[in-house]
Write an enzyme that holds these catalytic residues in place. Structure first.
Site, PDB file in Angstrom:
ATOM      1  CD  GLU A 323      -2.187  -8.293 -40.679  1.00  9.72           C
ATOM      2  OE1 GLU A 323      -1.117  -8.840 -40.362  1.00  9.72           O
ATOM      3  OE2 GLU A 323      -2.746  -8.486 -41.769  1.00  9.72           O
ATOM      4  CB  CYS A 407      -0.258 -16.969 -42.751  1.00 13.93           C
ATOM      5  SG  CYS A 407      -1.379 -15.580 -42.460  1.00 13.93           S
TER       6      CYS A 407
END
Length: 623
Positions: A323, A407
């Site tokens: 990520e 998130c």
């Protein structure tokens, strides 16, 4: 149409020069002093208040276990923990957005929900100040010795606590109520009792607590929170690793930025969101201590991120594997990760760098990320979200109403209502105008109360009228950012052309005695441009992207039915028309041209995947 060939990030190589800035006395004008009157951001904030916020509330309360975990931890329900170890943070981020929304668009129902949730949270807090439902509730199997508290740095205890602190400070600022702030200080006191010089070592696996403790310091004036924040930051790179992790020690160190002391960093590595939060914390701590301790690292890191590792959209973090970042100029399009949270983090960090230095180049990047990578994270209707933001799609990538790891929706929910934070700054003698939109703002210039009124259709048009209304005549500077994409502009004050204004760090600086009713007219030339990537970006060799003003455009199948967009090529003879979008694209400027005898329409990248599914391209073949 001009064709510009820039670096991978489309910014000047000159930015590589070393920078040394004295600590500036620059402060951001808070979003509470900025009222969007109409147009682009007013519309987005209305959608946020009417749609996005209720969606987040419903998902947290009714469609997931997140609120029920707090109810269980508060003793109001029986049951085990459900969900993932960082789920508490989604609640806190949404609560922060709810608090900001109260200040923009007061809603007693939202305040009542916040008070209800704060009640659960305060009752869930342990006597010693500890707060995390994952570790205080029982699980389906008991795999935490001593409940597992502070045994695994990768389980996001400080990360969740940091988001709780940010939400508590936001709610205190919005309402003056101290209950939530008291929870935050009790948690911070718990941290301070356990960690620090002569106490336990700790390296948070996911940064966030660092910048949150600085906010708590500013809200309470308790310096111990600032000192703890700096200590936590400086723990990195000392060879300390805490507890078991799900990856090797080397991978963990790299992913969590724990290979080297932060003050010595000079290149980007690891997880993109963690990087952004850490760099933001470094800038905040540097400003709070009035010290340049992290400046050299921050300037080198910015060069590495922006000049070698940023997409044209302002998105960062190309790899799904971590990520985050892999190697310089590794910017694939179809497999781009470019997490929405990382783009929000880019705004946070570049805003802090802008405040720290007074240099407009940071606001240029901030604007690029805002209008492209960040806004792509939420649908035009405000009810669906992107977690990952590729720059090419086969038609199988779509926004979702929610995610198991949520998130990004909650980050969007707190970013949008606070977007006014990034428009203006002041120092002892100047007003900085960073961004343009129809708004009315109140601040001070050299101690004199000042109202600024912008009238503009930006980002669709480059004509901007700025009315200056000081309480009484005042000498000072007004600094206007000229965006990096703008190559030609005109500037008038009270109808008189300003032929040779002073340039200061990317701003046009106008110094004079300002009186009520003075009007600045700024016109930014906004042609359609073809943009070439740095040749070291292999994915974009022989291709071009289309940009107009701050907005990056793309081709998608929707609106171009019967056209194989992958077989189209741009040529030097292309001429674009700027036209009004229709249907769900109403209020948006789209671009039309003819490619290989096919009439095609380009839409803003942030607006793709709002109609029927289909292929999408940002980078187009070029003959």
């Amino acid at each position: 149409m001009k064709i510009k060939c820039l670096l991978a990030t489309f910014l000047s190589i000159a930015f590589l020069a070393a920078e040394v800035y004295p600590q500036e006395n620059i402060k951001a004008v808070p979003f509470t002093a900025v009222k969007f009157t109409n147009g682009f951001w007013a519309s987005r904030l209305q959608t946020h208040s009417r749609v996005t916020l209720p969606v987040c509330i419903a998902q947290l309360r009714d469609s997931s276990s997140r609120i029920s975990n707090f109810q269980k931890a508060a003793g109001l329900k029986e049951g085990e923990f459900e969900g993932t170890f960082f789920d508490d943070s989604d609640v806190y981020k949404a609560m922060e957005g709810m608090a900001y929304s109260l200040q923009n668009n007061y809603n007693p129902e939202v305040e009542a929900i916040l008070d209800e949730w704060i009640g659960y949270i305060s009752k869930a807090q342990q006597k010693d100040g500890y707060l995390n439902t994952f570790f205080t509730l029982p699980h389906k199997r008991d795999y935490w010795d001593d409940h597992g508290r502070w045994t695994d740095f990768g389980r996001h205890e400080m990360y969740c606590g940091g988001h709780m602190i940010e939400a508590a400070v936001a709610y205190f600022n919005a309402t003056g109520k101290r209950t939530f702030l008291n929870v935050a200080t009790k948690f911070a006191d718990h941290l301070d009792s356990m960690f620090g010089p002569g106490k336990r070592d700790w390296v948070p696996g996911h940064q966030e607590i660092e910048l949150a403790l600085v906010k708590l310091y500013h809200a309470t004036n308790e310096k111990k929170y600032l000192d703890l924040s700096k200590w936590i930051l400086d723990e990195r790179g000392k060879g300390f690793m805490m507890g078991p992790m799900w990856m090797s020690s080397d991978q963990s160190n790299r992913n969590c930025q724990n290979q080297f002391p932060v003050a010595s960093l000079d290149n980007i590595d690891g997880h993109a969101v963690r990087d952004m939060y850490m760099f933001t914390g470094m800038a905040d701590i540097s400003a709070a201590y009035d010290d340049t301790i992290y400046h050299t690292a921050l300037f080198k890191l910015w060069d590495d991120v922006v000049l070698r590792n940023m997409y044209i959209t302002g998105g960062i973090g190309s790899s799904h594997t971590n990520e985050g970042f892999v190697e310089d100029f590794d910017l694939p399009n179809k497999s781009a990760y470019s997490e929405t949270c990382a783009s929000v983090g880019m705004v946070f960090w570049n805003s802090r760098m802008n405040i720290m230095t007074g240099n407009a180049k940071y606001a240029n990047v901030m604007e690029r990320a805002m209008y492209n990578a960040v806004l792509a994270g939420v649908s035009l209707a405000g009810d669906h979200f992107f977690y990952v933001n590729p720059l090419e799609s086969d038609g199988d990538h779509h926004r979702q109403r929610w995610f198991g790891t949520a998130c990004c929706p909650s980050n969007i929910s707190r970013f949008l209502p606070s977007v006014g934070n990034y428009f203006y700054m002041t120092d002892d003698s100047s007003l900085f105008i960073n961004l343009y939109a129809a708004n009315a703002a109140k601040t001070h210039l050299k101690g004199t109360a000042l109202e600024i009124v912008q009238e503009t259709a930006y980002p669709w048009e480059g004509s901007i009228s700025i009315k200056i209304n000081p309480e009484h005549t005042v000498d000072g500077k007004i600094k206007l950012r000229i965006p990096d994409w703008c190559k030609s502009y005109t500037l008038k004050v009270n109808g008189k052309q300003i032929a040779n204004p002073t340039w200061e760090e990317g701003y046009l600086s106008i110094g004079r005695a300002w009186s009520q009713g003075d009007v600045i007219l700024l016109n930014l030339d906004m042609p359609v441009e073809e943009v070439a990537a740095d040749p070291r970006v292999k994915a974009n060799i022989g291709k071009r992207a289309i940009q107009r003003g701050p907005v990056v455009y793309c081709l998608e199948k929707a609106g171009n039915e019967g056209v194989d967009i992958e077989k189209l090529s741009l040529t030097p003879k292309n001429k674009f028309r700027v036209v009004d979008g229709k249907g769900i694209l109403q209020g948006i400027k789209v671009l039309q041209t003819t490619l290989q005898s096919k009439k095609v329409t380009f839409v803003p990248y942030y607006a793709w995947d709002n109609r029927e599914p289909g292929k999408m391209l940002v980078w187009i073949n070029n003959k």
